[in-house]
Motif scaffolding. Structure first.
Motif, PDB file in Angstrom:
ATOM      1  N   ARG A  20      -0.584   2.111  -2.489  1.00 32.65           N
ATOM      2  CA  ARG A  20       0.690   1.480  -2.132  1.00 32.65           C
ATOM      3  C   ARG A  20       1.680   2.520  -1.596  1.00 32.65           C
ATOM      4  NH1 ARG A  20       2.669  -2.911  -6.535  1.00 32.65           N
ATOM      5  NH2 ARG A  20       0.862  -4.295  -6.554  1.00 32.65           N
ATOM      6  N   ALA A  21       1.716   3.663  -2.254  1.00 38.15           N
ATOM      7  CA  ALA A  21       2.660   4.703  -1.801  1.00 38.15           C
ATOM      8  C   ALA A  21       2.334   5.112  -0.365  1.00 38.15           C
ATOM      9  CB  ALA A  21       2.587   5.916  -2.724  1.00 38.15           C
ATOM     10  N   ILE A  22       1.039   5.196  -0.090  1.00 36.36           N
ATOM     11  CA  ILE A  22       0.596   5.665   1.239  1.00 36.36           C
ATOM     12  C   ILE A  22       0.705   4.540   2.275  1.00 36.36           C
ATOM     13  CG2 ILE A  22      -1.407   6.505   2.542  1.00 36.36           C
ATOM     14  CD1 ILE A  22      -2.320   7.855  -0.156  1.00 36.36           C
ATOM     15  N   GLU A  23       0.113   3.391   1.930  1.00 37.88           N
ATOM     16  CA  GLU A  23       0.007   2.337   2.957  1.00 37.88           C
ATOM     17  C   GLU A  23       1.221   1.426   3.024  1.00 37.88           C
ATOM     18  OE1 GLU A  23      -4.835   2.144   2.248  1.00 37.88           O
ATOM     19  OE2 GLU A  23      -3.686   0.261   2.420  1.00 37.88           O
ATOM     20  N   ASP A  24       1.825   1.152   1.865  1.00 38.77           N
ATOM     21  CA  ASP A  24       2.947   0.197   1.876  1.00 38.77           C
ATOM     22  C   ASP A  24       4.293   0.907   2.002  1.00 38.77           C
ATOM     23  OD1 ASP A  24       0.799  -1.366   1.336  1.00 38.77           O
ATOM     24  OD2 ASP A  24       1.399  -1.939  -0.704  1.00 38.77           O
ATOM     25  N   HIS A  25       4.345   2.155   1.600  1.00 38.63           N
ATOM     26  CA  HIS A  25       5.639   2.853   1.642  1.00 38.63           C
ATOM     27  C   HIS A  25       5.608   4.039   2.598  1.00 38.63           C
ATOM     28  CE1 HIS A  25       6.216   0.409  -1.937  1.00 38.63           C
ATOM     29  NE2 HIS A  25       7.510   0.646  -1.853  1.00 38.63           N
TER      30      HIS A  25
END
Ligand SMILES: NC(=O)C1=CN([C@@H]2O[C@H](COP(=O)(O)OP(=O)(O)OC[C@H]3O[C@@H](n4cnc5c(N)ncnc54)[C@H](O)[C@@H]3O)[C@@H](O)[C@H]2O)[C@H](O)CC1
Ligand SMILES: [K+]
Length: 490
Positions: A20-25
């Motif tokens: 999530r940190a990489i792809e969503d944020h």
């Protein structure tokens, strides 16, 4: 350990947080890896300020990537760095490969770690992190075993290599770290089971990922707050009388085991129960009374006599020294008719095993051997996954399960809590009897089953930690009894 987060996650959940940190944020994986390496480097300088020569051992995944970042930072700071890839860096991909290329541009790798092991002032273990998926064997196992016999302190990145970060189980062999900086999510397996002997000082860094990354991922467990007792113990009105603080009945003490019921009874009184009665073999009555005249003791020969003695009891603690005889079986059968709060331990659990009996409001307090009997499996299977074992006991028998051991788990259908207090000195006879009494004593004062279990485990462990200041070896259950009053009056 007090400044660690109270929210715990499985490795799978931490991988989802990474994603999530990489792809969503939009935080590049390489930036996260860089932050992980920088965080580890800061802790390394804090913890080993005089280290001038490092050995860095890198595996084939992103854990290895973290290690390459540390190696580069150390070299840039002027340290001597022996960098040993345990997997050909050419096989790395993505930002782990980028980190390896950047480090190897500065540092000529060494082909094998053996010579460097005796030279380094400190070692960085970046062989395996949350990606371990099988027991460690071969060269990596040999390196870990060599690491564990040499004297330089080891920093394990994210997870001591070889430790399963979900279960806390060693997979073949594992690094005994002095410090484990762990990232993004505090893994539940770092705080229970074998982990206590491998993680050393656990330090956490969220790598500055946005708090919103954690939204919607329910922590797999919680670390019991050090303030649980102070915040959870019911206040006592000035104008009180003993009837306000419940009546505990301890049932057990077959021939030769009168001490078990006495210790459970005293523990219940020591945490504030208003009245404590003991139903035990007639032969033990005078000895228990002589040891602790504040307790009421009834000698019961059979279930009929026991039934009469049960009157007026609100909380039942059955099992300490109950034994395997027909006498114990009769009392256990009769006790099951009790409608108030119940705590079941020791031979009470052995009687429960395979019975098909379940209640939603009782507290069961098995050690791994009793858990194995409850689940008709082996103690090894329990230790392989303490969380799954505790869940399975709740599923089969209901209620709240306290699975004792390093990092005791307190589990019910909705919640999982780990208590990180306690010490190996507690592995002696009678400790379980004291815990049973503590939990029963708190139940009798009106705490719900889960809260009584959490606060009881904390009070018991904290009293043991206080007593262990005089030495863990030789710690006795009686020493814990002595310390209970202080910990329940914080
Ligand atoms: N995602 C990020 O940007 C960050 C990740 N962090 C670090 O990444 C690791 C998790 O990385 P991952 O690649 O998933 O797994 P590992 O590096 O732990 O190792 C996987 C690698 O090892 C092989 N393997 C598995 N078991 C064994 C074994 N018993 N023996 C030998 N080899 C084994 C497997 O086949 C793979 O090739 C995490 O722990 C963090 O350190 C950053 O911290 C945060 C950013
Ligand atoms: K590691």
């Amino acid at each position: 350990m007090n400044d660690l987060p109270h929210t715990l996650y499985t490795p799978e959940q931490v991988r989802e947080l990474d994603r999530r940190a990489i792809e969503d944020h939009g935080i590049p994986g390489g930036v996260l890896m860089g932050r992980a390496g920088e965080s580890a480097w800061r802790h390394l300088r804090r913890r080993f300020p005089d280290a001038g020569h490092l050995l860095v051992l890198c595996g084939g995944g992103n854990n290895g990537g973290d290690g390459y970042v540390v190696a580069r930072l150390a070299r840039e700071a002027g340290l001597a760095v022996d960098l040993c890839p345990l997997v050909d860096p050419q096989r790395l991909t993505g930002h782990a490969r980028d980190a390896a290329d950047a480090a190897l541009a500065l540092i000529a790798p060494i082909a094998s770690p053996w010579a460097a092991l005796g030279e380094a002032d400190a070692v960085v273990d970046a062989m395996l992190g949350t990606g371990i998926d099988r027991a460690v064997t071969g060269t990596m196992a040999a390196v870990i075993d060599a690491l564990n016999t040499q004297s330089a302190p080891v920093m394990s990145l994210d997870v001591p290599s070889g430790l399963n970060a979900r279960t806390g189980r060693v997979m073949g062999t594992a690094v005994r770290a002095a410090i484990t900086p762990t990232f993004i999510g505090l893994k539940q397996g770092l705080l229970t089971g074998d982990a206590a002997d491998f993680v050393g000082e656990v330090v956490f860094d969220d790598l500055r990922i946005p708090a919103s990354v954690y939204d919607g991922i329910n922590p797999s467990a919680a670390r019991l707050s050090a303030d649980a007792l102070a915040e959870g113990l019911p206040p006592r009105a000035r104008n009180s009388h003993k009837g306000d603080f419940g009546h505990v009945r301890v049932v057990g003490g077959d021939h030769g085991m009168g001490g078990a019921v006495r210790m459970a009874g005293e523990a219940a009184a020591r945490v504030g129960a208003g009245r404590v009665s003991i139903a035990t073999r007639p032969a033990h009555v005078s000895a228990v009374l002589a040891a602790r005249p504040e307790l009421m003791v009834h000698g019961v020969d059979d279930a009929a006599a026991f039934g009469a003695a049960l009157a007026g009891t609100d909380t039942l603690a059955i099992g300490p020294g109950l034994g395997q005889s027909a006498w114990g079986a009769a009392l256990f059968e009769r006790a099951l008719a009790h409608t108030g709060p119940v705590v079941v331990d020791a031979d009470g659990l052995n009687r429960l095993a395979g019975s098909g009996i379940r209640r939603e409001d009782w507290v069961l307090t098995p050690h791994p051997g009793e858990a194995a009997r409850l689940l008709e499996t082996t103690a090894g299977a329990i230790l392989d996954d303490r969380f799954a074992a505790a869940d399975a006991i709740v599923e089969r028998y209901g209620g709240v399960v306290v699975l004792k051991g390093a990092g005791t788990l307190i589990v019910d259908r909705q919640r999982r809590v780990i208590c990180t207090e306690g010490n190996p000195g507690m592995a002696t006879a009678g400790m379980g009897d004291v815990l049973t009494g503590v939990i029963a004593g708190l139940r009798a004062q009106g705490l719900e089953a889960f809260d009584a279990a959490c606060l009881g485990v904390q009070a018991h462990a904290r009293a043991a930690d206080r007593a262990a200041r005089a030495g863990e070896r030789g710690l006795l259950a009686g020493d814990v009894l002595e310390g209970l009053r202080a910990v329940v009056n914080p």
